[in-house]
Design a protein around this motif. Structure first.
Motif, PDB file in Angstrom:
ATOM      1  N   VAL A   1      35.562   2.610  67.349  1.00 32.49           N
ATOM      2  CA  VAL A   1      35.293   3.429  68.288  1.00 32.49           C
ATOM      3  C   VAL A   1      35.054   2.517  69.596  1.00 32.49           C
ATOM      4  CG1 VAL A   1      33.746   5.155  69.491  1.00 32.49           C
ATOM      5  CG2 VAL A   1      34.303   5.411  67.400  1.00 32.49           C
TER       6      VAL A   1
ATOM      7  N   VAL B   1      38.135   8.512  66.922  1.00 37.34           N
ATOM      8  CA  VAL B   1      37.163   9.302  67.462  1.00 37.34           C
ATOM      9  C   VAL B   1      36.879  10.628  66.399  1.00 37.34           C
ATOM     10  CG1 VAL B   1      36.233  11.021  69.185  1.00 37.34           C
ATOM     11  CG2 VAL B   1      37.036   8.761  69.817  1.00 37.34           C
TER      12      VAL B   1
ATOM     13  N   ALA C   1      32.358  14.366  71.269  1.00 38.19           N
ATOM     14  CA  ALA C   1      33.609  14.092  70.546  1.00 38.19           C
ATOM     15  C   ALA C   1      34.750  15.144  70.972  1.00 38.19           C
ATOM     16  CB  ALA C   1      33.367  14.016  68.989  1.00 38.19           C
TER      17      ALA C   1
ATOM     18  N   ARG D   1      32.403   7.161  75.347  1.00 36.50           N
ATOM     19  CA  ARG D   1      32.046   6.127  74.696  1.00 36.50           C
ATOM     20  C   ARG D   1      30.607   5.750  74.577  1.00 36.50           C
ATOM     21  NH1 ARG D   1      35.978   1.262  75.149  1.00 36.50           N
ATOM     22  NH2 ARG D   1      34.335   0.836  76.970  1.00 36.50           N
TER      23      ARG D   1
END
Length: 404
Positions: free
Chosen positions: A196, A23, A127, A83
């Motif tokens: 990710v 990330v 993030a 996510r």
């Protein structure tokens, strides 16, 4: 059963640990993509024959997209999962890279920059919180660790630093300068998208069910602290906006340097110094970092004005480094204060609002500056710009300390 449980726990922690760095790298790469055009603005100017104001507007439409992304979508990860927001952010960045690489011309530049802004708006606040969640999953005994905030800020500002450096190098030594950089970053984002996707989700969507957290909720009595932190972020990012939009043009026009790589050095220096200053003061208290940033910020801006009267590359880079380090320390302190002011279930939403204000600082003052220099000489305009930003930042910091 007893032997399997520790093994599962170790595997889960390992996935969260690697996901943390996936990330962080995706965050850094997307932010770098946001500043890729910085050393390319002179090329666009020569090709399309537009002035500094058009360049600044082309830069600032990214801010419009980012503000829209932050305001409309940045809070959704508190409800939908981290996510599920990071992945669309990378997909939007990939689409932007394709538009900018394939479709030449000013309309494509504007469309691509808006898409870049939306991607940044989805990524930045999400993030930042995702890194905090992942770190806590690996180190549940360190709830107040500064590591997630440090990595998030370094990814944010370090990415903004790498964009001009990489794009300047590719523009100088690789073919098709207005296409290559976008293609390279597009390919990187595709790889990071896959990584990710393998990162664990940290929001229990099923447990939350229909319980929708407030979009913007602060801890009791934290309103003034958030407001002053947002003001600090606004003024800190105003300097970054100036170097991102007009830094390369000033280097070229004032110093007469035509190298695209050197043109990218001033913005790179500002953003890199902001990240390095935070690493240098990693173990310092937030008060020390804030005071240091408050001192170096106006000194750097003053030297930036001096460098326009005495055009020397080393002086311009020293000024950029001091301005950037001060801005970085102020920004890091503002992010930490914002996270502390947010209600736990609304951290992404509160950070999204913070980033809206910070990114407006990145765009609006730069547009005003580009308009002013059409009527006033660059040097006195820079003196006024430096004075306004310095006084504004100091006032915001004093207010923040008063409400600490």
């Amino acid at each position: 059963m007893t032997t399997a449980a520790p093994t599962i726990a170790r595997t889960t922690r390992a996935r969260h640990r690697t996901g943390f760095w996936f990330v962080a790298t995706a965050f850094l790469t997307l932010m770098a993509f946001g500043t890729v055009p910085t050393p390319l603005w002179p090329i666009y100017q020569d090709r399309d024959h537009f002035g500094a104001t058009t360049v600044t507007v082309a830069f600032a439409v990214m801010v419009v997209g980012a503000a829209a992304g932050f305001h409309l979508l940045g809070h959704l990860s508190d409800r939908l999962g981290r996510r599920r927001i990071i992945v669309p952010a990378l997909l939007t960045g990939i689409l932007s890279a394709a538009v900018l690489a394939i479709w030449p011309g000013l309309p494509a530049l504007l469309v691509g920059r808006v898409l870049t802004g939306v991607a940044v708006g989805l990524m930045a606040s999400t993030a930042t919180v995702y890194l905090t969640d992942l770190h806590h999953a690996v180190h549940p005994d360190e709830p107040r660790s500064s590591m997630p905030a440090l990595v998030a800020t370094a990814s944010n500002l370090g990415g903004l630093a790498l964009g001009p450096l990489v794009a300047g190098a590719l523009a100088q030594w690789a073919p098709a300068p207005l296409r290559t950089s976008y293609a390279v970053f597009g390919a990187l984002m595709i790889v990071l998208l896959l990584l990710v996707l393998s990162t664990p989700e940290t929001v229990d969507i099923e447990a939350r069910g229909n319980d929708r957290p407030a979009r913007f909720a602060l801890r009791p009595g934290a309103g003034a602290a958030f407001g002053s932190a947002a003001a600090v972020g606004f003024f800190a990012f105003a300097v970054m906006g100036l170097f991102s939009s007009l830094g390369a043009i000033i280097v070229r026009g004032q110093l007469g340097i035509t190298s695209y790589f050197v043109a990218g050095l001033a913005p790179f220096t500002a953003f890199a110094a902001s990240a390095l200053a935070q690493l240098a003061l990693l173990r310092a208290s937030q008060a020390v970092a804030l005071v240091t940033g408050t001192i170096t910020f106006p000194i750097g801006l003053a030297l930036t004005a001096v460098s326009l009267y005495h055009p020397m590359l080393w002086l311009a880079l020293v000024a950029a480094a001091l301005s950037g380090s001060g801005a970085g320390l102020l920004f890091k302190s503002a992010v930490a204060e914002t996270v502390g002011a947010a209600a736990p279930a609304s951290r992404a939403g509160v950070l999204a609002t913070f980033f809206v204000i910070a990114y407006l600082g990145m765009g609006l003052p730069s547009i005003a500056f580009s308009i002013v220099i059409r009527q006033v000489a660059l040097q006195p305009a820079m003196i006024g710009f430096a004075a306004v930003l310095s006084l504004g930042a100091i006032a915001a910091v004093v207010t923040a300390r008063r409400h600490k």
